[in-house]
Design an enzyme around this catalytic site. Structure first.
Site, PDB file in Angstrom:
ATOM      1  N   CYS A  52      11.696  -7.436 -28.802  1.00  0.00           N
ATOM      2  CA  CYS A  52      12.871  -7.380 -27.929  1.00  0.00           C
ATOM      3  C   CYS A  52      13.764  -8.597 -28.133  1.00  0.00           C
ATOM      4  CB  CYS A  52      12.438  -7.279 -26.472  1.00  0.00           C
ATOM      5  SG  CYS A  52      11.377  -8.644 -25.933  1.00  0.00           S
ATOM      6  N   CYS A  58     -20.212   3.746  39.539  1.00  0.00           N
ATOM      7  CA  CYS A  58     -19.634   4.845  40.308  1.00  0.00           C
ATOM      8  C   CYS A  58     -19.497   6.082  39.440  1.00  0.00           C
ATOM      9  CB  CYS A  58     -18.267   4.429  40.851  1.00  0.00           C
ATOM     10  SG  CYS A  58     -17.446   5.726  41.789  1.00  0.00           S
ATOM     11  N   CYS A  80      -8.550  17.558  29.801  1.00  0.00           N
ATOM     12  CA  CYS A  80      -7.812  17.317  28.549  1.00  0.00           C
ATOM     13  C   CYS A  80      -8.713  17.061  27.353  1.00  0.00           C
ATOM     14  CB  CYS A  80      -6.853  16.148  28.708  1.00  0.00           C
ATOM     15  SG  CYS A  80      -7.680  14.538  28.869  1.00  0.00           S
ATOM     16  N   CYS A  94     -13.400  14.626  29.092  1.00  0.00           N
ATOM     17  CA  CYS A  94     -12.695  15.010  30.314  1.00  0.00           C
ATOM     18  C   CYS A  94     -12.615  16.531  30.378  1.00  0.00           C
ATOM     19  CB  CYS A  94     -11.287  14.401  30.316  1.00  0.00           C
ATOM     20  SG  CYS A  94     -10.212  15.055  31.625  1.00  0.00           S
ATOM     21  N   CYS A 128       8.212 -20.812 -25.919  1.00  0.00           N
ATOM     22  CA  CYS A 128       7.322 -21.693 -26.668  1.00  0.00           C
ATOM     23  C   CYS A 128       5.889 -21.177 -26.600  1.00  0.00           C
ATOM     24  CB  CYS A 128       7.406 -23.125 -26.128  1.00  0.00           C
ATOM     25  SG  CYS A 128       6.722 -23.339 -24.461  1.00  0.00           S
ATOM     26  N   CYS A 153     -21.211   4.629 -17.357  1.00  0.00           N
ATOM     27  CA  CYS A 153     -22.389   4.876 -16.533  1.00  0.00           C
ATOM     28  C   CYS A 153     -22.236   4.058 -15.249  1.00  0.00           C
ATOM     29  CB  CYS A 153     -23.661   4.480 -17.274  1.00  0.00           C
ATOM     30  SG  CYS A 153     -25.152   4.566 -16.246  1.00  0.00           S
TER      31      CYS A 153
END
Length: 500
Positions: free
Chosen positions: A147, A301, A291, A288, A152, A220
């Site tokens: 290119c 409790c 839901c 629940c 260096c 492997c």
């Protein structure tokens, strides 16, 4: 192609031999390679590191006999096409060659390109300035790719070393210039690198890339094994490495007959995500009743309030019925048979049934996996028994039946382990009932053989041991093959229907 290109990949694999070497891996052309078969059909080769490099060189030379370009450029093109020679040839001759080289980030060797002019120093005539370190050097101490970007030697060495040692990049190192996509070829990299360790790492990265990109090659997966398997076509079949490890070529997992690769992958993902979490959820939470949000009881409790902002349902932790009817008479809670509470409990049981089913199969899968690890320890005790037998006038050949028994025991454990993966996704039908009967027979036979080898063998007369062990392991192997043959027949005749 010149002589240098022919020898590009033909030097030492364990040490570099100087700056004039381009890709320092030695190829042992005398290595003996044979096609192998783990079963009756699927042929494969086990390749050492030298064999892999030789195979890479052969691929490059085969393409170069047609395209006639530098070997290092050919390797970059092949790597771009994942080492599919046919696809490269098709694109090379049927497509736009300029576009091909542009996409692969190499300079077209057939065309003269306008390269970037060197940045001449205004301070001293006849010198160039390095755009990385901004030092001034004579042209002989500057180098670059096709290119035209020149730097260096010291900056190139440090740039390549950083890419290789810190980033682990080998086959796709781009030019050091900003936004230049042109790749550094092998010849240039080996010429610019100074440290033999970096050169060796670069060689390994190139070799590893060759195997990883090539669909007909697979390393492997056994720890510390450096062999690779080469096949002629990809299929989910067992292959055995020289290290003794047997695995599925298609997915790289331990050989998992009778379950297929996609189901195994799905199962492993589920196990990784769900197994411990599911056990804890089953023991410590409820849903629940309104839901179905999962709720943990974090106090004494039993009056639960769902924390889902769109729900806020009040219910009883014990009976899952609404809390309101309980009122102040909570300690006389006898509302288990009321319709609403019963419906809530039915919904709870239904939501948990899928979890319980998963845990049923997962626990048995894990149990056989654990047993398989313990069975491997049997080899040590069986070895002692074999030595004892040899002291009683039995030859080495005559006592090999004990090792054969442990081999078959481990195979049966492994097969049983994967039958539970297969069974988990299997929908019930007449053939699944036959499968479960075969599974039950194999499990019973395997446990009998395992118990005999671990306990009863020490109490037997040496003369009786051989016949009993052979009878048991032959029956085990027969039941294993009957189960696998039935599953394979089901695959062919499409008996099996899977749940989502």
């Amino acid at each position: 192609m010149n002589v240098d290109d022919d020898n590009l990949y033909d030097d030492s694999g364990n040490e570099t031999s100087g700056d004039d070497v381009d890709f320092a891996i030695e190829v042992d052309n005398t290595s003996h390679r044979e096609l192998q078969c783990y079963d009756d059909e699927y042929q494969y080769e086990v390749l050492s590191t030298d064999d892999i490099v030789q195979h890479m060189v052969d691929c490059i030379k085969e393409v170069n006999t047609v395209v006639q370009i530098p070997a290092t450029t050919t390797r970059i093109l092949l790597n771009y096409f994942n080492w599919d020679k046919e696809k490269l040839m098709e694109k090379f001759f049927d497509g736009n060659q300029d576009e091909l080289f542009h996409e692969a980030h190499v300079i077209n060797p057939y065309k003269k390109v306008n390269v970037v002019k060197p940045k001449l120093s205004l301070k001293v005539l006849g010198t160039e300035e390095c755009d990385i370190c901004f030092m001034v050097f004579p042209p002989t101490q500057m180098t670059g790719l096709e290119c035209g970007h020149r730097f260096c030697y010291q900056c190139w060495n440090e740039y390549l070393t950083t890419k290789i040692m810190e980033e682990g990049v080998g086959q796709t190192i781009a030019c050091a210039a900003h936004n230049c996509p042109i790749l550094v070829d092998d010849q240039t990299a080996m010429r610019l690198l100074k440290d033999p360790r970096v050169k060796l790492k670069y060689q390994h990265l190139i070799t590893n890339s060759f195997v990883e990109c090539n669909r007909l090659l697979r390393w492997c997966p056994s720890p510390d094994c450096s062999y690779a398997i080469k096949v002629t076509y990809v299929e989910a079949k067992p292959v055995a490495c020289r290290c003794g490890h047997v695995f599925c070529f298609a997915c790289g997992e331990n050989w998992h007959d009778p379950v297929k690769c996609p189901l195994l992958k799905k199962w492993q993902k589920k196990c990784d995500d769900d197994s411990e979490t599911s056990n804890w959820i089953a023991a410590n939470t409820k849903e629940c009743p309104k839901c179905n949000a999962t709720i943990e009881k974090d106090g004494g409790c039993n009056h639960m309030v769902c924390k889902n902002q769109n729900c806020k349902a009040d219910f009883c932790w014990v009976c899952l019925g609404p809390w309101e009817p309980h009122g102040s008479s909570w300690y006389n809670c006898n509302r288990y048979d009321e319709d609403e509470a019963k419906a809530a409990r039915d919904a709870q049981e239904k939501s948990r049934s899928a979890l319980q089913r998963y845990l049923f199969y997962c626990n048995r899968y894990m149990n056989h996996m654990q047993s398989l690890k313990f069975e491997h320890k049997l080899y040590a005790s069986v070895k002692d028994k074999m030595e004892e037998m040899q002291q009683h006038n039995m030859s080495w050949i005559e006592v090999q039946f004990l090792k054969k028994a442990v081999d078959i025991l481990c195979q049966c454990r492994q097969t049983l382990m994967y039958t539970y993966v297969f069974a988990y996704y299997l929908k019930k039908n007449n053939q699944s009932v036959i499968f479960e009967d075969n599974q039950k027979d194999l499990e019973r036979a395997t446990e009998l053989l395992s118990e005999y080898l671990e306990r009863d063998i020490t109490q037997e007369n040496l003369i009786d041991i051989k016949q009993k062990v052979q009878d048991k392991y032959r029956y085990c192997d027969g039941r294993r093959m009957a189960l696998l043959d039935h599953v394979h027949e089901g695959y062919e005749k499409e008996w099996w229907v899977y749940s989502e």
